[in-house]
Design a protein around this motif. Structure first.
Motif, PDB file in Angstrom:
ATOM      1  N   HIS A   2       0.840  -1.197   0.000  1.00 51.33           N
ATOM      2  CA  HIS A   2       0.000   0.000   0.000  1.00 51.33           C
ATOM      3  C   HIS A   2       0.875   1.247   0.000  1.00 51.33           C
ATOM      4  CE1 HIS A   2      -3.171  -2.732   1.182  1.00 51.33           C
ATOM      5  NE2 HIS A   2      -2.565  -3.012   2.315  1.00 51.33           N
ATOM      6  N   LYS A   3       0.465   2.234  -0.804  1.00 55.42           N
ATOM      7  CA  LYS A   3       1.209   3.507  -0.825  1.00 55.42           C
ATOM      8  C   LYS A   3       0.445   4.554  -0.042  1.00 55.42           C
ATOM      9  CE  LYS A   3       3.532   4.766  -4.629  1.00 55.42           C
ATOM     10  NZ  LYS A   3       3.861   4.898  -6.079  1.00 55.42           N
ATOM     11  N   VAL A   4       1.093   5.091   0.987  1.00 56.16           N
ATOM     12  CA  VAL A   4       0.438   6.078   1.848  1.00 56.16           C
ATOM     13  C   VAL A   4       1.264   7.351   1.897  1.00 56.16           C
ATOM     14  CG1 VAL A   4      -0.214   6.597   4.229  1.00 56.16           C
ATOM     15  CG2 VAL A   4      -0.732   4.345   3.258  1.00 56.16           C
ATOM     16  N   LEU A  35       3.488  -1.551   3.736  1.00 56.62           N
ATOM     17  CA  LEU A  35       3.189  -0.129   3.594  1.00 56.62           C
ATOM     18  C   LEU A  35       4.417   0.623   3.116  1.00 56.62           C
ATOM     19  CD1 LEU A  35       0.519   1.170   4.523  1.00 56.62           C
ATOM     20  CD2 LEU A  35       1.717   1.999   6.537  1.00 56.62           C
ATOM     21  N   ASP A  66      -2.515   5.349  -2.389  1.00 54.88           N
ATOM     22  CA  ASP A  66      -3.796   4.708  -2.119  1.00 54.88           C
ATOM     23  C   ASP A  66      -4.566   5.521  -1.086  1.00 54.88           C
ATOM     24  OD1 ASP A  66      -3.313   2.391  -3.740  1.00 54.88           O
ATOM     25  OD2 ASP A  66      -1.841   1.798  -2.240  1.00 54.88           O
ATOM     26  N   GLN A 273     -10.107   5.607  -2.838  1.00 56.65           N
ATOM     27  CA  GLN A 273      -8.964   6.422  -2.471  1.00 56.65           C
ATOM     28  C   GLN A 273      -9.464   7.395  -1.411  1.00 56.65           C
ATOM     29  OE1 GLN A 273      -7.507   9.006  -5.479  1.00 56.65           O
ATOM     30  NE2 GLN A 273      -5.353   8.611  -5.004  1.00 56.65           N
ATOM     31  N   LEU A 305      -6.939   2.224   7.168  1.00 59.48           N
ATOM     32  CA  LEU A 305      -6.700   0.786   6.996  1.00 59.48           C
ATOM     33  C   LEU A 305      -8.001   0.070   6.640  1.00 59.48           C
ATOM     34  CD1 LEU A 305      -4.204   0.393   9.947  1.00 59.48           C
ATOM     35  CD2 LEU A 305      -3.700  -0.120   7.554  1.00 59.48           C
ATOM     36  N   SER A 308      -9.662   2.335   2.908  1.00 64.15           N
ATOM     37  CA  SER A 308      -8.897   2.438   1.653  1.00 64.15           C
ATOM     38  C   SER A 308      -7.958   1.265   1.422  1.00 64.15           C
ATOM     39  CB  SER A 308      -8.069   3.731   1.612  1.00 64.15           C
ATOM     40  OG  SER A 308      -8.871   4.835   1.316  1.00 64.15           O
ATOM     41  N   LEU A 309      -7.438   0.667   2.492  1.00 64.26           N
ATOM     42  CA  LEU A 309      -6.401  -0.350   2.313  1.00 64.26           C
ATOM     43  C   LEU A 309      -6.924  -1.770   2.520  1.00 64.26           C
ATOM     44  CD1 LEU A 309      -3.344   1.443   3.998  1.00 64.26           C
ATOM     45  CD2 LEU A 309      -4.307   1.733   1.715  1.00 64.26           C
ATOM     46  N   ASP A 310      -8.197  -1.876   2.873  1.00 62.85           N
ATOM     47  CA  ASP A 310      -8.798  -3.192   3.067  1.00 62.85           C
ATOM     48  C   ASP A 310      -7.998  -4.049   4.053  1.00 62.85           C
ATOM     49  OD1 ASP A 310     -10.780  -5.056   2.673  1.00 62.85           O
ATOM     50  OD2 ASP A 310      -9.797  -6.009   0.957  1.00 62.85           O
ATOM     51  N   GLU A 311      -7.640  -3.439   5.164  1.00 66.37           N
ATOM     52  CA  GLU A 311      -6.911  -4.128   6.238  1.00 66.37           C
ATOM     53  C   GLU A 311      -7.712  -4.006   7.539  1.00 66.37           C
ATOM     54  OE1 GLU A 311      -4.058  -5.780   6.024  1.00 66.37           O
ATOM     55  OE2 GLU A 311      -2.911  -4.981   4.324  1.00 66.37           O
TER      56      GLU A 311
END
Ligand code: IPM
Ligand code: MG
Length: 358
Positions: A2-4, A35, A66, A273, A305, A308-311
């Motif tokens: 993931h790009k943060v 990440l 992301d 996003q 998380l 956007s990141l589906d965590e």
């Protein structure tokens, strides 16, 4: 991976984002979160650095990310800067450029903080409201706008409150979907007794409702909604409203929970996003003193998380960690309500990291 993108911004922004970085770094090192973190300038610091509150490079990084976590922008130092170059303009442009039309502002009362609310504990115990604020239209962006000089040197200020059906439809869809996953009650807030825009708003929301028959929908005028929020806030589950009303109502809802220093927010476009930021502002009066509450920013990272990141498991881990430090009695100065000791920004961040390790 993931790009943060982290955008610390101004005032207490850099201090609270430093704690977010700590928490995320821990999840990367100890729990295998994949990440990649970058950092850039936005707001007043960006203006001072290069004359633009949203530098092209920052926007480019934001588009490629992301998700973005932002601290806060603004401060009295910039009061005399031309409106187009003010720190707030950087944030507003970022919202518009990324198309972040859905602003989710939860107002959740942590059980151990009921005494920090300005309302009686029984009115707010268990409070869990989600305000869904339209974020890229309405008065904030409507045209025409400006200050004109009329005949006789009289100046006239103009802003425009306008929404088209597609803008109302997409935010209504977002709100109904959120309501469906919660207690299935949606209250749409408008001023339909006075404003044509609100009449259209109501009409479109009613139409979208037909796709969500399991959600119960009500409508409320904004002045009444402000009153009901302080009279009996637990009547609300999800509140849907336009940009300016949402700005105001979300500050009221925030205060019900005792501290605006606890509340995260998410701003989403249709592609998951998102921009995640604490609801509190830059608080220049306490900046640089290691007293700001980093929990709103840390909880914003948890929202990131999840949305956007589906965590979701990582998000839950952070939220649990925050609940734990609060339950242990750890408080920054904004949520201390008795003679208790309070701790600083960095100590609070460390405590959350510790709670994550157990
Ligand atoms: C908010 C803030 C912003 C807004 C400002 C800083 C432009 O008050 O996020 O609620 O009005 O949207
Ligand atoms: Mg606001």
């Amino acid at each position: 991976m993931h790009k943060v993108l982290l955008l610390p911004g101004d005032g207490i922004g850099p201090e609270v984002i430093a704690e977010v970085r700590k928490v995320l770094a821990f999840l990367v090192d100890e729990h295998g979160l994949a990440l990649e973190l970058e950092e850039a300038l936005v707001g007043g610091c960006a203006y001072e650095d290069g004359g633009d509150p949203l530098p092209a490079q920052t926007l480019e990084l934001a588009r490629a990310a992301d998700a973005v976590v932002l601290g806060a922008v603004g401060g009295p130092r910039f009061d005399d800067v031309e409106r187009e170059l003010r720190p707030e303009k950087g944030l507003l442009r970022l919202r518009a450029e990324l198309g972040l039309f859905a602003n989710l502002r939860p107002a959740i009362l942590f059980a151990d903080l009921a005494d920090a609310s300005s309302l009686k504990p029984e009115l707010v115990a268990g409070l869990d409201i989600m305000i869904v604020r339209e974020l890229t239209g309405g008065l904030y962006f409507g045209e025409p706008r400006g200050i004109r000089t009329l005949e006789g040197e009289v100046r006239r200020g103009v802003n425009t409150l306008a929404y088209d059906e597609t803008e109302i439809e997409r935010i209504a869809q977002a709100a109904f979907q959120i309501a469906q996953r919660r207690n299935r009650r949606l209250c749409s807030v408008d001023k339909a007794n006075v404003l044509e825009v609100s009449e259209l708003w109501r009409d479109v929301v009613n139409r979208v409702h037909q796709q969500y028959p399991e959600v119960s929908l009500s409508h409320m005028y904004v002045d009444n909604a402000a009153m009901q929020l302080v009279r009996d806030p637990k009547q609300f589950d999800v509140v849907l409203t336009e940009n300016m009303f949402g700005d105001i109502l979300s500050d009221i809802a925030a205060m019900l929970t005792g501290s605006i220093g606890m509340l995260p927010s998410a701003s989403l476009n249709g592609a998951d996003q998102g921009l995640y930021e604490p609801v509190h502002g830059s608080a220049p009066d306490i900046a640089g003193k290691d007293v700001a509450n980093p929990l709103a920013a840390i909880l914003s990272a948890a929202m990131m998380l999840r949305y956007s990141l589906d965590e979701p498991a990582m998000a839950e881990r952070i939220e649990q960690g925050v609940r734990r430090v609060i339950a242990e009695g750890l408080r920054t100065q904004d949520i201390v309500y008795s003679a208790r000791q309070h701790i600083g920004t960095r100590e609070m961040g460390d405590a959350v990291v510790r709670a994550l390790s157990d």
